[in-house]
Design a protein around this motif. Structure first.
Motif, short mmCIF file in Angstrom:
data_model
loop_
_atom_site.label_atom_id
_atom_site.label_comp_id
_atom_site.label_asym_id
_atom_site.label_seq_id
_atom_site.Cartn_x
_atom_site.Cartn_y
_atom_site.Cartn_z
N LYS A 265 36.77 43.03 55.45
CA LYS A 265 37.67 43.71 56.40
C LYS A 265 38.50 44.78 55.71
O LYS A 265 38.66 45.89 56.21
N ASP A 266 39.02 44.44 54.52
CA ASP A 266 39.94 45.37 53.85
C ASP A 266 39.21 46.48 53.09
O ASP A 266 39.80 47.51 52.78
N GLY A 267 37.96 46.21 52.73
CA GLY A 267 37.20 47.22 51.98
C GLY A 267 36.65 46.64 50.70
O GLY A 267 37.39 46.08 49.89
N ASN A 268 35.33 46.78 50.53
CA ASN A 268 34.67 46.22 49.35
C ASN A 268 34.55 47.24 48.24
O ASN A 268 34.43 46.89 47.08
N MET A 269 34.59 48.50 48.57
CA MET A 269 34.33 49.56 47.58
C MET A 269 35.33 50.70 47.72
O MET A 269 35.80 50.95 48.84
N SER A 270 35.65 51.32 46.64
CA SER A 270 36.42 52.57 46.74
C SER A 270 36.31 53.29 45.41
O SER A 270 35.75 52.77 44.45
N THR A 271 36.88 54.46 45.36
CA THR A 271 36.91 55.22 44.10
C THR A 271 37.81 54.52 43.09
O THR A 271 37.61 54.62 41.89
N LEU A 272 38.81 53.79 43.62
CA LEU A 272 39.70 53.03 42.73
C LEU A 272 39.09 51.66 42.46
O LEU A 272 38.24 51.19 43.21
N ASN A 273 39.55 51.04 41.40
CA ASN A 273 39.01 49.71 41.04
C ASN A 273 39.68 48.60 41.86
O ASN A 273 40.75 48.78 42.43
N CYS A 274 39.02 47.43 41.86
CA CYS A 274 39.62 46.31 42.61
C CYS A 274 40.52 45.50 41.67
O CYS A 274 40.14 45.22 40.53
N PRO B 172 41.38 29.39 26.08
CA PRO B 172 42.41 30.07 25.27
C PRO B 172 41.89 30.71 23.99
O PRO B 172 42.58 31.58 23.43
N TRP B 173 40.73 30.35 23.49
CA TRP B 173 40.19 30.99 22.29
C TRP B 173 39.75 32.42 22.57
O TRP B 173 39.55 33.21 21.64
N SER B 174 39.58 32.76 23.86
CA SER B 174 39.07 34.10 24.19
C SER B 174 40.22 35.04 24.53
O SER B 174 41.33 34.60 24.86
N ASP B 175 39.95 36.36 24.41
CA ASP B 175 41.00 37.35 24.66
C ASP B 175 40.63 38.36 25.72
O ASP B 175 41.49 38.92 26.39
N MET B 176 39.32 38.65 25.83
CA MET B 176 38.93 39.76 26.71
C MET B 176 37.68 39.39 27.51
O MET B 176 36.92 38.49 27.14
N VAL B 177 37.47 40.14 28.59
CA VAL B 177 36.41 39.78 29.54
C VAL B 177 35.70 41.04 30.05
O VAL B 177 36.35 42.06 30.30
N ARG B 178 34.39 40.96 30.21
CA ARG B 178 33.66 41.98 30.99
C ARG B 178 32.89 41.26 32.08
O ARG B 178 32.47 40.12 31.91
N PHE B 179 32.67 41.98 33.19
CA PHE B 179 31.94 41.37 34.31
C PHE B 179 30.64 42.11 34.59
O PHE B 179 30.52 43.31 34.33
N ALA B 180 29.70 41.38 35.12
CA ALA B 180 28.49 41.98 35.69
C ALA B 180 28.22 41.18 36.97
O ALA B 180 29.14 40.53 37.49
N SER C 190 28.28 50.02 34.96
CA SER C 190 27.38 50.00 36.11
C SER C 190 28.17 50.06 37.42
O SER C 190 29.20 49.38 37.55
N THR C 191 27.69 50.84 38.37
CA THR C 191 28.42 51.09 39.62
C THR C 191 28.82 49.80 40.34
O THR C 191 29.98 49.57 40.66
N PHE C 192 27.83 48.96 40.61
CA PHE C 192 28.12 47.80 41.45
C PHE C 192 28.81 46.66 40.71
O PHE C 192 29.12 45.64 41.31
N TRP C 193 29.09 46.85 39.46
CA TRP C 193 29.93 45.87 38.77
C TRP C 193 31.39 46.04 39.21
O TRP C 193 32.26 45.29 38.77
N THR C 194 31.63 47.04 40.02
CA THR C 194 33.02 47.29 40.45
C THR C 194 33.27 46.85 41.88
O THR C 194 34.36 47.04 42.40
#
Ligand SMILES: Cc1ncc(COP(=O)(O)O)c(C=O)c1O
Length: 677
Positions: free
Chosen positions: A324-333, A348-356, A536-540
């Motif tokens: 309803k609110d929007g799945n995609m935009s030029t800005l990040n979610c 807690p041993w980890s510090d950073m994350v990437r998504f796919a 990658s585009t759809f990772w956003t």
């Protein structure tokens, strides 16, 4: 008495969409059927009964242009469509013809009608005994019987197939016409593209005459049997026997290599000719197929994606809000930031994350990061990590004949041979083997990539030794938790063993059925992402992280990992008890929530097929493994075992001499690929 031929025709055939308007010679198929039928001397009117569906527009426009009568009714309830069409034209007697039979023979139709009246039958057909070729079917019945059937028939089958209810109800006044010789193996109707090819050949042979009799076609068949081979591989009984899902799967295989996108969901992996194949709905642990049959999923639950059950209402609501609110935009979610923070908080041993979005791709991300961070190229691996080049290259060999020997069942064609030797498979629980590998490839290994546990449990100290080896040799330790994650702990399975990797990967259950995968890691390695290019585009898109955030919230609240582990342990002990009761030797393996069993028998694959076949009849999607979800409650498990028990009893008989092959109604299921863990 008014005799009306009702020809059922629609464009949305599951197996061969649009076939009604396929051209044979110079005319569409449906026109040929109607022209040939018009030669009947006993039919007062012909009406085409089609369905209310915009995909029929082309057909309707054509028929209207030719002044044919048309009735539009229900798509699925063909019985009702017939009744309403017959009512509209005041038919006393209905002649049922299916529009996909271009060899419909007016003389044969008249013979049927004549006999129907002379014998005062309520129902008469030429399909009751095996005699005429398929594609000449004629059924004649009274409007009264049709009206009754329309009122009383309840099953989807009766509604789709129009006459079975009438045949049952009027069993005492059924007439039949047969041919003295059996040609029922000949397939002259059009269900598949090969059938159309045969029909085109036949019409070309008799061209320009389109009114030749069916006996003339039989003469042609006797004289030129080779011409008829084009569709002889297709089984004639298929049409009514197989479900819509199987029909669609046949269509899929013509246009989608492999039939689908995931090996593990191929019908061949379960019950090659009878698996429902496609779903219309899924909820909790229930799945509905394309014919409206509901099954309890006691198999792989979307290949492990739905620990909270299919369509969890809270997760779905979170997703609907995004829609309803929007799945995609030029800005990040923003959700990706919240999700990253949550995963780090959980580990807690980890510090950073990437998504796919998929498991294979996030594995590729982790491998790239490890290589970029260390400047080294080789990856020591154990377990399955997806379809990408880096992983499949394990199956390249010096000798091409040996390609595939390390991970049997995965073929590396298309993977550059230049990658040979960049991955080094090792066996689970074999610490000396791994030590050797590291020694032999001194200083060249970027990462050890493995599942914490899959089929085997880690031996005492094994994971700790792997950790130490990685640390001592400056190797990035990556745990692929795509499948093991969330099954025994809130997060990675490594938490249970108190062994911290450098990078961990999640996928599958993280979004409870919505696509999201994650790679979490120590800052020193994760920052190498900036030394390379990973993007990658759809990772956003926003659905994945939003679904994951809600999924984690519910998992934490429900302690879902505890629930599914308890259920899994219960299932596993009941499999063992059942096997003991029926004197069968089985081996169980896997994490409790991903348990499976196999028979210690040379017929184990046949038994697995038998279980799937018989359980399907009882309303279960079942094989030899169960991926547990929180909706698999005690009652469901109890009922599953009462249905499974008689099948174990039969397997016991088979182990004692009964021929399992006589019990299987179709081909044996395929086996998948093998891992090293
Ligand atoms: C441990 C592991 N890694 C990676 C994958 C690949 O994930 P996907 O099929 O989402 O690409 C799987 C899938 O079964 C898996 O079990």
């Amino acid at each position: 008495m008014k005799t009306v031929a009702i020809v059922q025709a629609r464009m949305g055939s599951t197996r061969f969409p649009g076939k009604m308007m396929e051209i044979i010679g110079t005319q569409p198929l449906i026109e040929i059927v109607l022209s040939r039928l018009s030669r009947s001397k006993k039919i007062d009117q012909i009406i085409v009964a089609t369905s209310i569906n915009s995909n029929n527009n082309k057909l309707i426009k054509f028929l209207k242009g030719k002044n044919y009568s048309i009735y539009q009714g229900s798509e699925k309830n063909v019985l009702q469509r017939y009744f309403q069409a017959a009512k509209e034209v005041n038919a006393d007697t209905v002649v049922r013809i299916t529009g996909d039979c271009p060899l419909t023979d007016a003389k044969l139709v008249d013979d049927c009608i004549e006999k129907y009246y002379s014998t005062k039958s309520d129902y008469l057909s030429n399909v009751m005994s095996a005699s005429f070729p398929d594609g000449l079917d004629v059924e004649v019945f009274s409007f009264k019987s049709l009206k009754e059937a329309n009122k009383l028939a309840k099953s989807i089958f009766d509604k789709e197939h129009v006459t079975p209810f009438i045949k049952n109800a009027k069993a005492n006044s059924i007439g039949s016409i047969s041919y003295p010789l059996n040609y029922s193996d000949c397939r002259w109707s059009v269900d598949e593209p090969e059938d159309l090819e045969l029909i085109r050949r036949i019409f070309k042979f008799f061209s320009p005459n389109i009114y030749f009799s069916w006996e003339k076609v039989l003469d042609m068949y006797k004289k030129y049997p080779d011409q008829f081979n084009v569709n002889s591989h297709i089984n004639n009984n298929e049409g009514s026997m197989i479900g819509t899902g199987q029909k669609l799967y046949k269509r899929a295989k013509r246009i989608i290599p492999g039939g689908g996108m995931l090996l593990s969901k191929r019908p061949e992996m379960f019950l090659p000719d009878a698996w429902p194949s496609y779903f219309s709905k899924s909820k909790g642990c229930k799945v509905t197929d394309l014919d409206g049959n509901e099954y309890i999923d006691m198999s792989i639950m979307g290949v492990g994606t739905n620990i909270l059950g299919y369509g969890h209402p809270e997760v779905d609501d979170a997703v609907l809000k995004v829609v309803k609110d929007g799945n995609m935009s030029t800005l990040n979610c923003p959700e990706e930031v919240y999700l990253a923070e949550k995963l780090v908080e959980m580990h807690p041993w980890s510090d950073m994350v990437r998504f796919a979005r998929a498991g294979g791709e996030i594995n590729s991300v982790a491998v790239r990061i490890a290589r970029a961070a260390t400047g080294k190229e080789k990856i020591a691996l154990c377990g399955y990590h997806g379809w990408h080049d880096w992983y499949l290259s394990s199956n390249l060999h010096n000798d091409t004949n040996l390609d595939g020997h390390l991970l049997p069942g995965l073929r590396p064609n298309g993977v550059p041979r230049g990658l040979r030797g960049t991955t080094l498979p090792f066996k689970y629980n074999d610490i000396e083997g791994l030590e050797q590998l590291i020694k032999q490839n001194h200083g060249e290994i970027a990462a050890i990539k493995m599942e914490v546990s899959r089929n085997e449990r880690p031996m005492d100290g094994y994971l700790k030794k792997v950790r130490d080896l990685a640390t001592e040799n400056n190797i990035v330790l990556i745990f692929d938790e795509c499948t093991s994650g969330f099954r025994e702990t809130f997060g990675g399975l490594h938490k249970k063993y108190s062994i911290e990797p450098d990078i961990a990967i999640f996928g599958k259950a993280l979004g409870n059925g919505y696509a999201i995968s994650a790679c979490i890691g120590r800052r020193e390695f994760m920052e190498a992402t900036q030394k390379t290019f990973i993007s990658s585009t759809f990772w956003t898109e926003r659905i994945g992280p939003s679904a994951a955030l809600k999924t984690l919230e519910i998992m934490e609240r429900e302690k879902s990992w505890d629930k599914i582990t308890q259920t899994g342990l219960n299932i596993c002990s009941q499999w063992k008890a059942l096997a003991k009761k029926y004197n069968l030797k089985i081996k169980t393996c896997g994490l409790p929530a991903l348990g499976s069993f196999s028979f210690n028998s040379s017929d184990s694959l046949l038994y697995k097929t038998l279980i799937t076949q018989e359980m399907l009849k009882k309303g279960y999607l079942a094989t030899n493994s169960i991926y547990v979800c929180i909706d698999h409650n005690q009652n469901i498990v109890k009922n599953y075992f009462s249905e499974l028990e008689p099948i174990f009893a039969v397997i016991n008989e088979c182990e004692n001499g009964k021929n399992i092959n006589t019990l299987l109604e179709g081909p044996v299921c395929h086996s998948g690929f093998k891992r090293l863990n």
